[in-house]
Design a protein around this motif. Structure first.
Motif, PDB file in Angstrom:
ATOM      1  N   SER A 184      43.908  31.750  44.033  1.00  0.00           N
ATOM      2  CA  SER A 184      42.852  32.102  44.998  1.00  0.00           C
ATOM      3  C   SER A 184      41.633  31.198  44.848  1.00  0.00           C
ATOM      4  CB  SER A 184      42.432  33.558  44.802  1.00  0.00           C
ATOM      5  OG  SER A 184      41.677  33.717  43.607  1.00  0.00           O
ATOM      6  N   GLY A 185      41.451  30.643  43.646  1.00  0.00           N
ATOM      7  CA  GLY A 185      40.269  29.828  43.390  1.00  0.00           C
ATOM      8  C   GLY A 185      39.098  30.611  42.846  1.00  0.00           C
ATOM      9  N   THR A 199      41.213  27.923  47.836  1.00  0.00           N
ATOM     10  CA  THR A 199      42.477  28.629  47.653  1.00  0.00           C
ATOM     11  C   THR A 199      43.656  27.688  47.840  1.00  0.00           C
ATOM     12  OG1 THR A 199      41.441  30.635  48.506  1.00  0.00           O
ATOM     13  CG2 THR A 199      43.848  30.588  48.447  1.00  0.00           C
ATOM     14  N   GLU A 200      44.656  27.851  46.983  1.00  0.00           N
ATOM     15  CA  GLU A 200      45.897  27.092  47.097  1.00  0.00           C
ATOM     16  C   GLU A 200      46.923  27.977  47.814  1.00  0.00           C
ATOM     17  OE1 GLU A 200      46.951  26.148  43.115  1.00  0.00           O
ATOM     18  OE2 GLU A 200      45.198  24.892  42.756  1.00  0.00           O
ATOM     19  N   TRP A 201      47.249  27.619  49.031  1.00  0.00           N
ATOM     20  CA  TRP A 201      48.171  28.450  49.816  1.00  0.00           C
ATOM     21  C   TRP A 201      49.611  28.055  49.484  1.00  0.00           C
ATOM     22  CZ3 TRP A 201      45.438  32.262  51.418  1.00  0.00           C
ATOM     23  CH2 TRP A 201      44.117  32.080  51.834  1.00  0.00           C
ATOM     24  N   ALA A 235      39.593  38.453  43.844  1.00  0.00           N
ATOM     25  CA  ALA A 235      40.350  37.245  44.177  1.00  0.00           C
ATOM     26  C   ALA A 235      40.855  37.268  45.617  1.00  0.00           C
ATOM     27  CB  ALA A 235      41.525  37.090  43.209  1.00  0.00           C
ATOM     28  N   LEU A 236      41.299  38.437  46.078  1.00  0.00           N
ATOM     29  CA  LEU A 236      41.784  38.546  47.453  1.00  0.00           C
ATOM     30  C   LEU A 236      40.663  38.269  48.456  1.00  0.00           C
ATOM     31  CD1 LEU A 236      44.029  41.745  47.148  1.00  0.00           C
ATOM     32  CD2 LEU A 236      44.824  39.378  47.380  1.00  0.00           C
ATOM     33  N   LEU A 237      39.497  38.831  48.196  1.00  0.00           N
ATOM     34  CA  LEU A 237      38.364  38.596  49.100  1.00  0.00           C
ATOM     35  C   LEU A 237      37.931  37.129  49.070  1.00  0.00           C
ATOM     36  CD1 LEU A 237      36.268  41.816  48.407  1.00  0.00           C
ATOM     37  CD2 LEU A 237      37.395  41.202  50.553  1.00  0.00           C
ATOM     38  N   LYS A 252      50.788  33.090  56.409  1.00  0.00           N
ATOM     39  CA  LYS A 252      51.383  34.335  55.930  1.00  0.00           C
ATOM     40  C   LYS A 252      50.614  34.926  54.751  1.00  0.00           C
ATOM     41  CE  LYS A 252      54.754  37.351  56.092  1.00  0.00           C
ATOM     42  NZ  LYS A 252      54.998  38.163  57.295  1.00  0.00           N
ATOM     43  N   SER A 253      50.085  34.066  53.884  1.00  0.00           N
ATOM     44  CA  SER A 253      49.352  34.560  52.719  1.00  0.00           C
ATOM     45  C   SER A 253      48.086  35.296  53.141  1.00  0.00           C
ATOM     46  CB  SER A 253      49.000  33.397  51.791  1.00  0.00           C
ATOM     47  OG  SER A 253      50.167  32.807  51.256  1.00  0.00           O
TER      48      SER A 253
END
Length: 565
Positions: A184-185, A199-201, A235-237, A252-253
Motif C-alpha cells: 500500500s505504501g 501503492t504497488e498495484w 493501509a487500505l485508506l 480490481k485492487s
C-alpha cells in the motif's frame, strides 16, 4: 521415472508425459520428444502421478505437482479424482519443502484444485492444515510467483463461508504485514526516514485484498477482527488515497479495498468499543446536525468547534457532558473508518471511478456510516452536505448500474435523517428517484431489479415523511400515477407494500388533497393493499439502521492457472 511438462509461461495444455514400464537407470529429465519416440513409455495414470509426489527425488516431486496443476486446469472431474485419491494432503505437505521449485509447483496445483464451485476441494485443503501451511509459506518466501500462488489459493479458499474465520485466525495479521501494508505504501511510523510511498498495484496485493474482502463479510466477529488488525484500515485508506491522487480508481485492487472498508463500516455505530458513549438520546441529536433543529443553527455546530453537548429532552443529565473527543494525536486504526474526513475520499471515488462495483461500494460505505443515531453518523451526514456530496450522489441515480442506483438510493435515505439534507434531497433528487420507478408492470429502460425499486420507494418515503413540501414535490413530479400502478399491478409484494406506504403518507397530508383531486385522484387510489401504515421506530425517529448487509463478491475473485503461467 520423471515427468516433463511444457515450457515456462506456456499456457497450452502440455502433451501427456509418459510412464516407462522399465525405469531407465539415469535419473535425468526425459524430454517429451524422446518420450514420443520411445515405445516403452506410456501415459501415467492419475494414481501414479500422485504417487510420484512422494518420490525421493525433488525434480520428480516438482514435475508431478506441475503436471497435476495442468491436469486440474478447468477440469472439475480431475480435481475430484485428485481429492479422492488423497493427493491433497501430499501437496499440502510439499508446501513446507525447502526447495523453492517443489513448494512452488505444489502451491500451483493447490491453487487450481481450490478453484471452482465444488467446496469439497477447499474443505479437503483445510482438513489437512492447508491454511496454516499456506500462511507459513507466505512468511517464508520472498519469491513473487510463490506469493502470487499462495495469495491466489487463499483467495479461492475465502469464498467458502466455513473457512473465513480460519483464514482470519491463521492469516489476517500475516496478510496485513506481509502484503497489504508494504504494497500500500503506508508506513506505521510517520516520523521514520521512510516516508509513505505510492501503492504497488501488484497481483499479490489484488489477491490478498480479494481474500480479505471475502472474509470481511463473515459477520460481526470477523468485522471486528479486521477493524482491530493493526495497520489494516490505515493501509487500505492510504492505498485508496494514492489511487485517487494518481487517477487509478478502476482497477480490481481498488474495488477490493473499497469493499473491505464498506463491510467494516457496517454497524460500526454498534460494534466499535465504547460506541454507546456516542449514542444519541431518544429525542435529540447533536444540535444542528440532524432532526428538526432550525437551519440557522447548522453553522454554529459545524464550523470547526466541538459540540457543547446534548440539549433538551429528558436525558439532559445523562448526555449533558458528552462531546466528541478532542484530537490530541492523529486518528489511527478503526477510528479512521468513521471520521468525517473519510467522506471526501469516498466522494472522490464516486466522482472518478467508472467501475460499477467500486461505485456501489463507495456509496455503500457512505450509507453505512450515515446509518444509526450516534454522534459520528450525524457528523458524517453533515459532512456529505458540506463537501457537496449530495449532487454527486444524485447524479449517480442516473447510472445504468442497478446496484449503483440501489446503493445510492439507500445512502440518500440515511442522509435524509438530517433535516437539512432531507430538504435538499427532496428538492433536487425527487425527479431522478421517480424516473427510476416502473409504471406498473412496465419497467423503465434500465429495468431495475425489484430490490432496487423497493429501495427507491423507501427513500421517497423517508424524504416525504414529516415534510409536506417534499410530498408536494412528489405530486408535481407526476409520481402518483406510477405509485398507483405499482400498488395495484406489481407482481412483487415488497414493491406493492413500499408503494402503498408512500401513497398513504401523501394522502395523510390533508392540505395536499385538493391538488390530488385536481389531478383526478381520490381516496380509493391511496387505499392500502397491505396491513397498514409502516410502523415508526420506537424512538419516534425516522431513519434506518440495518441497511447494507456486507456481501462477499459473488462468482468472481477466484483464480485458476496453468503450471508456471
Amino acid at each position: 521415472p520423471s515427468l516433463s511438462i511444457s515450457p515456462e509461461g506456456d499456457t497450452r495444455r502440455p502433451s501427456c508425459p509418459k510412464w516407462t514400464e522399465t525405469p531407465p537407470p539415469s535419473s535425468s529429465m526425459v524430454s517429451l520428444d524422446s518420450i514420443r519416440k520411445d515405445p516403452r513409455w506410456r501415459d501415467p495414470n492419475l494414481r501414479e502421478v500422485i504417487t510420484m509426489l512422494s518420490h525421493p527425488m525433488d525434480p520428480v516431486k516438482s514435475n508431478a505437482a506441475a503436471y497435476l496443476q495442468h491436469l486440474c486446469y478447468e477440469n472439475d472431474h480431475m480435481k475430484q479424482d485428485v481429492r479422492q485419491l488423497k493427493g491433497v494432503p501430499v501437496l499440502v505437505g510439499l508446501l513446507d519443502h525447502p526447495k523453492a521449485e517443489v513448494h512452488r509447483k505444489a502451491c500451483g496445483a493447490l491453487r487450481n484444485i481450490s478453484y471452482g464451485k465444488d467446496h469439497h476441494n477447499k474443505v479437503a485443503i483445510k482438513n489437512c492444515d492447508g491454511i496454516p501451511a499456506l500462511v507459513r509459506l507466505l512468511r517464508k518466501s520472498s519469491n513473487m510467483e510463490v506469493r502470487e500462488l499462495v495469495t491466489g489459493t487463499l483467495w479461492n479458499l475465502s469464498s467458502h463461508e466455513p473457512l473465513k474465520m480460519m483464514i482470519i485466525n491463521h492469516g489476517l495479521q500475516t496478510l496485513t504485514d506481509e502484503v497489504i501494508i508494504p504494497h500500500s505504501g503506508w508506513r506505521r511510523d510517520p516520523t521514520e526516514h521512510s516516508r509513505p510511498q505510492e501503492t504497488e498495484w501488484t497481483t499479490v496485493f489484488k489477491n490478498t485484498s480479494g481474500c480479505l474482502r471475502n472474509v470481511s463479510s463473515d459477520g460481526a466477529e470477523a468485522r471486528q477482527r479486521l477493524r482491530e488488525c493493526e495497520g489494516l484500515v490505515d493501509a487500505l485508506l492510504h492505498a485508496l488515497q494514492s489511487a485517487v491522487a494518481h487517477k487509478e480508481t478502476d482497477n480490481k485492487s481498488v474495488e477490493n479495498c473499497v469493499c473491505i472498508l464498506r463491510n467494516l463500516s457496517y454497524h460500526v455505530h454498534k460494534e466499535v468499543p465504547g460506541a454507546e458513549r456516542f449514542q444519541e438520546p431518544v429525542a435529540n441529536q447533536v444540535p444542528g446536525l440532524g432532526g428538526n433543529q432550525k437551519k440557522k443553527k447548522e453553522a454554529d455546530c459545524f464550523g470547526g468547534k466541538k459540540p457543547k453537548g446534548w440539549r433538551n429532552g429528558p436525558s439532559d443529565k445523562k448526555y449533558g457532558t458528552l462531546a466528541l473527543p478532542k484530537r490530541t494525536e492523529p486518528m489511527k486504526g478503526l477510528e479512521l473508518l468513521y471520521q468525517p474526513e473519510v467522506v471526501r475520499l469516498y466522494l472522490s471515488l464516486l466522482t472518478c471511478s467508472q467501475n460499477h462495483n467500486t461505485l456501489e461500494a463507495a456509496a455503500g460505505a457512505l450509507q453505512n456510516l450515515a446509518a444509526g443515531h450516534w454522534a459520528w453518523s450525524s457528523y458524517i451526514r453533515a459532512t456529505v452536505r458540506k463537501e457537496k456530496g449530495l449532487p454527486v450522489l444524485v447524479e449517480l441515480l442516473r447510472s445504468d448500474g442497478d446496484k449503483v442506483v440501489r446503493a445510492v438510493a439507500i445512502a440518500l435515505r440515511n442522509l435524509a435523517i438530517d433535516r437539512r439534507n432531507k430538504d435538499l434531497i427532496g428538492s433536487y433528487a425527487m425527479r431522478d428517484l421517480v424516473s427510476n420507478l416502473p409504471c406498473g408492470q412496465q419497467r423503465p429502460a434500465k429495468n431495475l431489479e425489484g430490490d432496487t425499486v423497493v429501495a427507491i420507494l423507501n427513500t421517497i418515503h423517508e424524504i416525504i415523511s414529516d415534510s409536506p413540501e417534499n410530498a408536494r414535490g412528489l405530486i408535481q413530479g407526476h409520481a402518483i400515477q406510477k405509485l398507483v400502478a405499482i400498488n395495484k399491478t406489481s407482481q412483487s409484494g415488497r414493491e406493492t407494500k413500499a408503494a402503498s406506504h408512500v401513497l398513504q403518507t401523501v394522502w395523510a397530508y390533508k392540505d395536499l388533497r385538493n391538488s390530488l383531486y385536481k389531478g383526478g385522484w381520490n381516496k380509493s387510489h391511496f387505499k392500502s393493499t397491505t396491513s397498514g401504515m409502516p410502523k415508526k421506530p420506537k424512538s419516534g425517529k425516522s431513519g434506518y439502521d440495518d441497511i447494507t448487509l456486507p456481501l462477499m463478491e459473488k462468482n468472481q475473485g477466484h483464480h485458476e492457472t496453468v503450471a508456471s503461467a
